[in-house]
Design a protein around this motif. Structure first.
Motif, mmCIF file in Angstrom:
data_model
loop_
_atom_site.group_PDB
_atom_site.id
_atom_site.type_symbol
_atom_site.label_atom_id
_atom_site.label_comp_id
_atom_site.label_asym_id
_atom_site.label_seq_id
_atom_site.Cartn_x
_atom_site.Cartn_y
_atom_site.Cartn_z
ATOM 1 N N LEU A 1 -15.319 62.112 12.202
ATOM 2 C CA LEU A 1 -14.728 62.360 13.512
ATOM 3 C C LEU A 1 -15.793 62.315 14.609
ATOM 4 O O LEU A 1 -15.552 61.786 15.706
ATOM 5 N N ASP A 2 -16.976 62.864 14.320
ATOM 6 C CA ASP A 2 -18.081 62.781 15.278
ATOM 7 C C ASP A 2 -18.479 61.330 15.514
ATOM 8 O O ASP A 2 -18.820 60.937 16.639
ATOM 9 N N LEU A 3 -18.444 60.548 14.441
ATOM 10 C CA LEU A 3 -18.780 59.124 14.563
ATOM 11 C C LEU A 3 -17.791 58.421 15.489
ATOM 12 O O LEU A 3 -18.186 57.622 16.353
ATOM 13 N N GLN A 4 -16.493 58.703 15.337
ATOM 14 C CA GLN A 4 -15.487 58.096 16.204
ATOM 15 C C GLN A 4 -15.727 58.443 17.667
ATOM 16 O O GLN A 4 -15.674 57.579 18.552
ATOM 17 N N ARG A 5 -15.971 59.722 17.944
ATOM 18 C CA ARG A 5 -16.193 60.143 19.328
ATOM 19 C C ARG A 5 -17.447 59.516 19.909
ATOM 20 O O ARG A 5 -17.472 59.092 21.068
ATOM 21 N N CYS A 6 -18.485 59.439 19.084
ATOM 22 C CA CYS A 6 -19.740 58.858 19.559
ATOM 23 C C CYS A 6 -19.570 57.370 19.862
ATOM 24 O O CYS A 6 -20.084 56.858 20.865
ATOM 25 N N LEU A 7 -18.832 56.659 19.007
ATOM 26 C CA LEU A 7 -18.594 55.236 19.251
ATOM 27 C C LEU A 7 -17.776 55.025 20.512
ATOM 28 O O LEU A 7 -18.040 54.104 21.287
#
Length: 499
Positions: free
Chosen positions: A484-490
């Motif tokens: 989920l952090d990866l999605q937000r960061c992208l």
């Protein structure tokens, strides 16, 4: 009937004109001239009357034929003829209408295609602007760094090869570059690490035998390299006067003043990783001044137990080289190497690695892909985002490799970048939810033919890279949160252009 009466009267009149009554010879000259003039007028009138009669006859004949034809037709035939005429006229008008509609449709299609092309060009331009100008990619020339690294290691192996002539140390083979930098991508790091593998072969009078470790508690596939002495007696080599370590070890040591491999770099009968690293770093330090790179670079050896880590720097830049050692399995692209496998890997244990085969796969795909391919940009973006996340970059790399092996190469064009990025994220999400991600090399039957695998590797059951998540629910929750952090960061990167 009237026409025949008229015709008979005309003929009677003509006979009277052609055959006039005779006159006496005593007529004077004037009377004869008048009669001749009158005869000429009558002849002309006769010709005119004949022409009128012929025209009248033709008109009456035509009218009679028309009347005859009209009287011959029945009423239903007249209506059928009229209906056929109306049908033909209707078909003609419909054809004209459809022709006009088709022309209008073609014009609309061409206009629509032109608008779509302009829209695609605008979208591609926006994506190019996003990838090249908006996102701050790591600024490194990987190709130059790879060439520079391989030149350094090749020069060193050449110098060391002359120094080791006549000894019984392992023979250093040509180095192999592997890892992200040699695949064309890198994580967002200040200093790029170039990984190099140096294959080892046994010296004269020695052989290597690979023994598979059967301990199931240790992760991965692990081996030990058993070193054995082989007979080199003259009778075994048809008269060649060779010293035999197997039958005359003391004589060989006394004459050559060189220890055999078992005495120098082994623990018991097995090749020791830590001893090899110390030996190699000692040779590198002693031979550095003989290398041409020493005139423009400063060398720093970094402490490590299972690899030789070199940092080279000058006034403008620096780069890191990590040298691993390995033994090739048969003639394949699979090696057992000195890389660590867990926190406490025994010094005589050599884990099996598939990194060389993976790099070879990326190079194969680079030759198949369109020139403006997006697969490396996709992988690099994910790696740059994950570099500070509690998540395995190799897991994302494995997903990209699976996609490369299944998605048609044409779909990796730059214009499909966001689509492929979305596919990679979706595959990662599904793999995390199912707690299952298959290894890419082990057991893969769909690899290119140029990638050579031992039979046991090719036939193996692909291990689950997310096996640890099955046994550790806390780790699984942590991995889902990292996703989920990866999605937000992208989303932030694509919106604002920075990590």
């Amino acid at each position: 009937m009237d026409s025949w009466v008229f015709w008979f009267s005309f003929l009677l009149f003509q006979s009277m004109v052609q055959y006039p009554q005779p006159v006496g010879d005593g007529l004077d000259k004037v009377t004869r001239l008048r009669m001749e003039a009158r005869a000429k007028l009558q002849e002309q009138e006769k010709i005119r009357l004949e022409q009128e009669v012929e025209q009248l006859a033709l008109m009456q004949s035509g009218a009679s034929w028309g009347d005859l034809l009209w009287s011959a037709l029945q009423p239903w035939q007249v209506w059928a003829f009229a209906g056929l005429l109306v049908l033909l006229l209707t078909i003609w008008f419909m054809w004209r209408k459809r022709s006009r509609e088709a022309k209008i449709s073609v014009k609309k299609e061409k206009k629509k295609e032109k608008e779509e092309e302009e829209e695609d060009e605008t979208w591609v331009y926006d994506l190019r602007w996003l990838l090249d100008e908006r996102i701050q990619w790591p600024v490194q020339d990987l190709q130059t760094g790879c060439s520079r690294t391989m030149a350094l290691i090749d020069n060193f192996i050449s110098v060391i090869g002359h120094a080791l002539t006549g000894t019984f140390y392992p023979v250093l083979q040509q180095a192999i570059g592997f890892g992200s930098a040699f695949e064309g991508w890198t994580a967002r790091e200040k200093e790029v690490a170039y990984h190099v593998l140096i294959p080892l072969t046994p010296p004269l009078g020695h052989t290597f035998h690979l023994e598979r470790d059967t301990d199931q508690q240790k992760p991965g596939r692990n081996f030990r390299v058993r070193v054995e002495l082989e007979c080199s007696c003259p009778r075994e080599h048809q008269g060649v006067n060779l010293l035999c370590f197997l039958h005359h070890p003391d004589v060989v040591r006394r004459r050559t003043r060189q220890p055999n491999l078992l005495d120098s770099l082994c623990t018991g009968f097995y090749l020791d990783v830590q001893k090899i690293v110390i030996w190699f770093c000692t040779l590198l330090r002693a031979s550095w001044r003989h290398l041409p790179q020493s005139r423009s670079w400063h060398l720093v050896l970094l402490a490590s137990t299972r690899s030789c880590n070199l940092r080279l720097n000058n006034d403008q830049e620096s780069f890191l080289v990590k040298v691993l050692f390995g033994v090739r399995r048969h003639t394949s692209d699979i090696f057992i190497t000195s890389r660590p496998q867990g926190a406490q890997t025994p010094s005589t244990m050599w884990p099996e690695t598939y990194a060389v085969a993976e790099t070879k796969f990326f190079r194969h795909m680079a030759r198949q892909m369109p020139q403006d391919s997006s697969h490396l940009k996709c992988l690099q973006l994910l790696a740059c985002v994950l570099v500070r996340k509690d998540f395995s970059i190799h897991s994302v790399k494995t997903i990209i490799m699976h996609l490369l092996n299944t998605v048609p190469v044409s779909r990796w064009h730059r214009r499909y970048f966001l689509l492929q990025l979305s596919d990679a994220l979706e595959q990662l999400r599904l793999s995390l939810e199912e707690e299952h991600l298959e290894h890419f090399i082990l057991g893969n039957q769909r690899l290119p033919e140029e990638i050579r695998l031992p039979q046991d590797v090719q036939r193996a059951k692909p291990p689950n890279l997310f096996h640890g998540l099955v046994q550790d629910p806390a780790a699984h929750s942590q991995a889902m949160q990292a996703y989920l952090d990866l999605q937000r960061c992208l989303a932030r990167v694509l919106a604002y252009g920075h990590f």
